[in-house]
Design a protein around this motif. Structure first.
Motif, PDB file in Angstrom:
ATOM      1  N   LEU A   1       0.685  -1.190  -0.012  1.00 49.87           N
ATOM      2  CA  LEU A   1      -0.102  -0.021  -0.054  1.00 49.87           C
ATOM      3  C   LEU A   1       1.082   1.372   0.032  1.00 49.87           C
ATOM      4  O   LEU A   1       0.498   2.162  -0.782  1.00 49.87           O
ATOM      5  N   GLY A   2       2.045   1.093   0.808  1.00 49.23           N
ATOM      6  CA  GLY A   2       2.868   2.566   0.649  1.00 49.23           C
ATOM      7  C   GLY A   2       3.438   2.658  -0.665  1.00 49.23           C
ATOM      8  O   GLY A   2       3.500   3.812  -0.807  1.00 49.23           O
ATOM      9  N   ALA A   3       3.763   1.669  -1.224  1.00 47.63           N
ATOM     10  CA  ALA A   3       4.399   1.623  -2.634  1.00 47.63           C
ATOM     11  C   ALA A   3       3.494   2.558  -3.580  1.00 47.63           C
ATOM     12  O   ALA A   3       3.821   3.313  -4.355  1.00 47.63           O
ATOM     13  N   LEU A   4       2.122   2.143  -3.402  1.00 50.71           N
ATOM     14  CA  LEU A   4       1.129   2.647  -4.248  1.00 50.71           C
ATOM     15  C   LEU A   4       0.868   4.296  -3.765  1.00 50.71           C
ATOM     16  O   LEU A   4       0.888   5.175  -4.658  1.00 50.71           O
ATOM     17  N   VAL A   5       1.273   4.672  -2.533  1.00 49.79           N
ATOM     18  CA  VAL A   5       1.360   6.156  -2.160  1.00 49.79           C
ATOM     19  C   VAL A   5       2.469   6.603  -2.877  1.00 49.79           C
ATOM     20  O   VAL A   5       2.564   7.641  -3.068  1.00 49.79           O
ATOM     21  N   CYS A   6       3.821   5.962  -2.800  1.00 52.43           N
ATOM     22  CA  CYS A   6       4.826   6.729  -3.484  1.00 52.43           C
ATOM     23  C   CYS A   6       4.545   6.968  -5.003  1.00 52.43           C
ATOM     24  O   CYS A   6       4.916   7.888  -5.368  1.00 52.43           O
ATOM     25  N   ARG A   7       3.731   6.158  -5.608  1.00 55.44           N
ATOM     26  CA  ARG A   7       3.740   6.432  -7.102  1.00 55.44           C
ATOM     27  C   ARG A   7       2.691   7.331  -7.141  1.00 55.44           C
ATOM     28  O   ARG A   7       3.005   8.147  -8.120  1.00 55.44           O
ATOM     29  N   VAL A   8       1.651   7.625  -6.174  1.00 50.18           N
ATOM     30  CA  VAL A   8       0.911   8.832  -6.559  1.00 50.18           C
ATOM     31  C   VAL A   8       1.565   9.972  -6.170  1.00 50.18           C
ATOM     32  O   VAL A   8       1.431  11.109  -6.835  1.00 50.18           O
ATOM     33  N   GLN A   9       2.485  10.173  -5.136  1.00 48.62           N
ATOM     34  CA  GLN A   9       2.971  11.197  -4.621  1.00 48.62           C
ATOM     35  C   GLN A   9       4.378  11.487  -5.382  1.00 48.62           C
ATOM     36  O   GLN A   9       4.907  12.868  -5.589  1.00 48.62           O
ATOM     37  N   LEU A  10       5.324  10.430  -5.765  1.00 47.25           N
ATOM     38  CA  LEU A  10       6.403  10.708  -6.407  1.00 47.25           C
ATOM     39  C   LEU A  10       6.708  10.536  -7.880  1.00 47.25           C
ATOM     40  O   LEU A  10       7.456  10.607  -8.461  1.00 47.25           O
ATOM     41  N   GLY A  11       5.328   9.787  -8.424  1.00 48.01           N
ATOM     42  CA  GLY A  11       5.552   9.563  -9.807  1.00 48.01           C
ATOM     43  C   GLY A  11       5.938   8.120 -10.069  1.00 48.01           C
ATOM     44  O   GLY A  11       6.281   7.466  -9.020  1.00 48.01           O
ATOM     45  N   PRO A  12       6.150   7.876 -11.438  1.00 50.57           N
ATOM     46  CA  PRO A  12       6.553   6.250 -11.768  1.00 50.57           C
ATOM     47  C   PRO A  12       8.149   6.235 -11.077  1.00 50.57           C
ATOM     48  O   PRO A  12       9.022   6.794 -10.877  1.00 50.57           O
ATOM     49  N   TYR A  13       8.295   4.817 -10.545  1.00 48.92           N
ATOM     50  CA  TYR A  13       9.508   4.331 -10.165  1.00 48.92           C
ATOM     51  C   TYR A  13      10.532   4.610 -11.048  1.00 48.92           C
ATOM     52  O   TYR A  13      10.501   4.195 -12.655  1.00 48.92           O
ATOM     53  N   GLN A  14      11.768   5.219 -10.623  1.00 46.37           N
ATOM     54  CA  GLN A  14      12.948   5.386 -11.477  1.00 46.37           C
ATOM     55  C   GLN A  14      14.070   4.627 -10.919  1.00 46.37           C
ATOM     56  O   GLN A  14      14.472   5.069  -9.701  1.00 46.37           O
ATOM     57  N   PRO A  15      14.744   3.795 -11.332  1.00 49.16           N
ATOM     58  CA  PRO A  15      16.173   3.107 -10.635  1.00 49.16           C
ATOM     59  C   PRO A  15      16.908   4.033 -10.103  1.00 49.16           C
ATOM     60  O   PRO A  15      17.360   4.775 -10.759  1.00 49.16           O
ATOM     61  N   GLY A  16      17.164   3.776  -8.884  1.00 47.74           N
ATOM     62  CA  GLY A  16      18.291   4.796  -8.209  1.00 47.74           C
ATOM     63  C   GLY A  16      17.657   6.072  -7.837  1.00 47.74           C
ATOM     64  O   GLY A  16      18.377   6.816  -6.950  1.00 47.74           O
ATOM     65  N   GLN A  17      16.298   6.334  -8.078  1.00 50.35           N
ATOM     66  CA  GLN A  17      15.721   7.542  -7.652  1.00 50.35           C
ATOM     67  C   GLN A  17      14.343   7.437  -7.276  1.00 50.35           C
ATOM     68  O   GLN A  17      13.536   7.165  -8.512  1.00 50.35           O
ATOM     69  N   PRO A  18      13.914   7.479  -6.204  1.00 47.93           N
ATOM     70  CA  PRO A  18      14.348   8.040  -4.973  1.00 47.93           C
ATOM     71  C   PRO A  18      15.217   6.758  -4.214  1.00 47.93           C
ATOM     72  O   PRO A  18      14.985   5.496  -4.834  1.00 47.93           O
ATOM     73  N   THR A  19      16.184   6.981  -3.757  1.00 45.15           N
ATOM     74  CA  THR A  19      17.041   6.312  -2.719  1.00 45.15           C
ATOM     75  C   THR A  19      16.409   5.678  -1.433  1.00 45.15           C
ATOM     76  O   THR A  19      15.242   6.599  -0.933  1.00 45.15           O
ATOM     77  N   ALA A  20      16.595   4.899  -0.915  1.00 44.86           N
ATOM     78  CA  ALA A  20      16.044   4.409   0.534  1.00 44.86           C
ATOM     79  C   ALA A  20      16.527   5.507   1.409  1.00 44.86           C
ATOM     80  O   ALA A  20      15.530   5.618   2.359  1.00 44.86           O
ATOM     81  N   CYS A  21      17.477   6.185   1.509  1.00 43.77           N
ATOM     82  CA  CYS A  21      17.718   7.386   2.252  1.00 43.77           C
ATOM     83  C   CYS A  21      16.518   8.478   2.289  1.00 43.77           C
ATOM     84  O   CYS A  21      16.170   8.946   3.154  1.00 43.77           O
ATOM     85  N   THR A  22      16.210   8.802   1.056  1.00 43.65           N
ATOM     86  CA  THR A  22      15.091   9.715   0.650  1.00 43.65           C
ATOM     87  C   THR A  22      13.800   9.237   1.323  1.00 43.65           C
ATOM     88  O   THR A  22      13.075  10.130   1.808  1.00 43.65           O
ATOM     89  N   LEU A  23      13.492   7.951   0.915  1.00 41.19           N
ATOM     90  CA  LEU A  23      12.164   7.262   1.659  1.00 41.19           C
ATOM     91  C   LEU A  23      12.149   7.661   3.105  1.00 41.19           C
ATOM     92  O   LEU A  23      11.185   7.870   3.709  1.00 41.19           O
ATOM     93  N   ARG A  24      13.377   7.423   3.752  1.00 41.90           N
ATOM     94  CA  ARG A  24      13.589   7.361   5.262  1.00 41.90           C
ATOM     95  C   ARG A  24      12.837   8.701   5.679  1.00 41.90           C
ATOM     96  O   ARG A  24      12.381   8.706   6.886  1.00 41.90           O
ATOM     97  N   GLU A  25      13.343   9.773   5.017  1.00 41.59           N
ATOM     98  CA  GLU A  25      12.992  11.050   5.638  1.00 41.59           C
ATOM     99  C   GLU A  25      11.539  11.444   5.716  1.00 41.59           C
ATOM    100  O   GLU A  25      11.253  12.214   6.625  1.00 41.59           O
ATOM    101  N   LYS A  26      10.826  10.779   5.023  1.00 41.53           N
ATOM    102  CA  LYS A  26       9.629  11.071   4.929  1.00 41.53           C
ATOM    103  C   LYS A  26       8.596   9.498   5.278  1.00 41.53           C
ATOM    104  O   LYS A  26       7.680   9.267   4.290  1.00 41.53           O
ATOM    105  N   LEU A  27       9.246   8.867   5.767  1.00 40.57           N
ATOM    106  CA  LEU A  27       8.751   7.049   6.001  1.00 40.57           C
ATOM    107  C   LEU A  27       7.172   7.221   6.533  1.00 40.57           C
ATOM    108  O   LEU A  27       6.314   6.384   5.891  1.00 40.57           O
ATOM    109  N   ASP A  28       6.927   8.014   7.621  1.00 38.15           N
ATOM    110  CA  ASP A  28       5.656   8.003   8.182  1.00 38.15           C
ATOM    111  C   ASP A  28       4.589   8.546   7.196  1.00 38.15           C
ATOM    112  O   ASP A  28       3.194   8.442   7.221  1.00 38.15           O
ATOM    113  N   SER A  29       4.727   9.225   5.857  1.00 39.38           N
ATOM    114  CA  SER A  29       3.897   9.349   4.819  1.00 39.38           C
ATOM    115  C   SER A  29       3.463   8.352   3.978  1.00 39.38           C
ATOM    116  O   SER A  29       2.559   8.472   3.330  1.00 39.38           O
ATOM    117  N   PHE A  30       4.223   7.061   4.200  1.00 37.27           N
ATOM    118  CA  PHE A  30       3.860   5.976   3.295  1.00 37.27           C
ATOM    119  C   PHE A  30       3.537   4.565   4.181  1.00 37.27           C
ATOM    120  O   PHE A  30       2.912   3.782   3.760  1.00 37.27           O
TER     121      PHE A  30
END
Length: 465
Positions: free
Chosen positions: A171-200
């Motif tokens: 479910l969090g992955a679908l929220v990432c897709r809605v908020q961050l757009g299509p997945y691009q390898p290497g972007q975002p990184t896990a560290c980027t997701l960590r900064e706002k993990l509670d949004s997902f």
């Protein structure tokens, strides 16, 4: 008061402040604030507010948001505060109910007087408890899907919908897709997701240790399981073929995918009530006590959820239970649930006692949901037989839902964490089963004690057991 619900916990002093929509405005032309699931506000300039019905305000919200007719059935107006949540009937008058709010709190909550005095409800536009999930999947309007998505997402992130880690990541992955757009390898990184993990992900999956040891351990360490699992799931989100070009980067497929995944949760779309249940006797002295629970009721059944551990204690479809409730005039307000079980291999009837001042509301909602299901049953075979409906690949009815795939899932019942009263049926009578003690302070027990339990006639109310 059908469709009412009470929240699953009592807030602290810092949480009692809440948004106001109705009860503090004047009686002439005024701006009524209606809150959406994403916390945006719809201001409505209305005349003669005290006499306006929920149906009229609902229509005004739909006109402002330019929602299609399906929104009339999909959404309802709610009066919501940290202490109580009430879905309004079309004929209800929100202003008057807002003025009566302290009386409702005294009747249906255990809140202290100072909390009641400070509490004030807001008017919210939320999913209708009585809207079937099968109809939800027939919606095509993107704004309606977005509002349903936002509400489901909020319930998942708040852990109101308990989810297994795998489901939270999907479910969090679908929220990432809605908020961050299509997945691009290497972007975002896990560290980027960590900064706002509670949004997902829900907060309890985002918790990290504090202090010097946690800081030293975190230096140069790999990404945590939360963000790495989320990142892996994000990379697996499928893009709808032709959706970007044909619909101008429409997010409808991802909203729909989130809702479809949420439908796997048996308590999706439920009304929630606050209560307590007895803990099983533990320790040498068999001490018990009570634990707080949330009672989730929908068109499909009842689920009792541990408010602290965030997992299901008991899940029952309506055809699997009988119920009753005691009135506060008789004794402590209680909702009784009776269901089939076993006691050391012997088939028994089990009684669960849920202490709650909202027992009357829960009982009424169960009865109304059963009535709705009975009135809609005759139409179901016609829908399945018709060619066009069958060709659309509509989901099977709730009774055909497949069993859960995972052992130990948070949505599986945990009867061992409940203290129930067990009965066996003998002719025209029901006799209580004496529970087996694992340890006893005394070495002797009265051998005739098993026959001394009070006999309950099948026609008696459950609270007399």
């Amino acid at each position: 008061m059908d469709g009412t619900e009470g929240n699953a916990g009592q807030p602290g002093p810092a949480e009692r402040y809440h948004r106001s929509s109705v009860s503090s405005v004047g009686t002439r032309a005024a701006d009524v604030l209606v809150y959406l699931a994403d916390d945006t506000v719809v201001p409505l300039a209305v005349e003669n507010l005290p006499s306006l019905s929920a149906h009229e305000l609902h229509r005004a919200v739909r006109e402002v948001l330019q929602l299609p007719d399906i929104a009339l059935d999909a959404f309802a107006l709610w009066l919501v505060s940290p202490l109580l949540e009430v879905q309004l009937k079309p004929k209800h008058q929100p202003y008057k109910l807002g003025r009566q709010w302290p009386e409702l709190l005294l009747r249906f909550t255990d809140a202290p007087a100072d909390h009641v005095a400070m509490d004030e409800p807001s008017l919210q536009f939320r999913r209708n408890v009585f809207f079937p999930k099968r109809r939800e999947l027939q919606i095509h309007d993107e704004e309606v899907l977005r509002l349903l998505y936002e509400e489901a997402k909020g319930n998942v992130l708040a852990a109101r919908y308990p989810c297994d880690v795998e489901d939270c990541e999907a479910l969090g992955a679908l929220v990432c897709r809605v908020q961050l757009g299509p997945y691009q390898p290497g972007q975002p990184t896990a560290c980027t997701l960590r900064e706002k993990l509670d949004s997902f992900l829900p907060a309890h999956l985002c918790k990290r240790g504090h202090g010097l040891f946690a800081a030293l351990r975190g230096r140069g360490a790999k990404a945590g399981t939360g963000e790495q699992g989320l990142l892996n799931a994000y990379g697996q989100v499928k893009e709808a073929v032709g959706s970007d070009s044909e619909h101008g980067a429409s997010l409808s497929p991802h909203y729909r995918a989130y809702l479809l995944k949420s439908h796997e949760l048996p308590f999706y779309g439920c009304a929630f009530f606050h209560g307590e249940v007895d803990k099983p006797a533990q320790g040498f002295l068999h001490r018990g006590g009570r634990k707080p629970v949330a009672v989730a009721i929908s068109l499909e059944g009842v689920h009792v959820i541990d408010s602290r551990e965030k997992h299901v204690l008991l899940g029952l479809r309506f055809q699997e239970l009988s119920w009753d409730h005691t009135s506060p005039e008789e004794e402590e307000s209680v909702l009784w649930l009776e269901f089939d079980g076993d006691n050391e291999g012997t088939p028994v009837n089990k009684l669960l006692k849920i202490y709650s001042k909202q027992a009357e509301l829960m009982s009424s909602l169960i009865e109304y949901c059963i009535e709705l299901n009975q009135t809609s049953e005759p139409a179901a075979p016609q829908e399945n037989v018709s060619g066009p409906t069958a060709a659309t690949g509509s989901p099977p009815p709730p009774a055909q839902r497949p069993p859960l795939r995972r052992q130990g899932s948070v949505v599986c019942s945990r009867l061992q964490h409940l203290s129930t009263i067990d009965y066996v049926e003998e002719g025209q009578q029901i006799k209580r089963v004496k529970p087996k003690r694992t340890t006893s302070f005394f070495s002797r027990q009265l051998s005739t004690v098993q026959g001394s339990y009070t006999v309950v006639q099948p026609t008696d109310s459950l609270e007399q057991g």
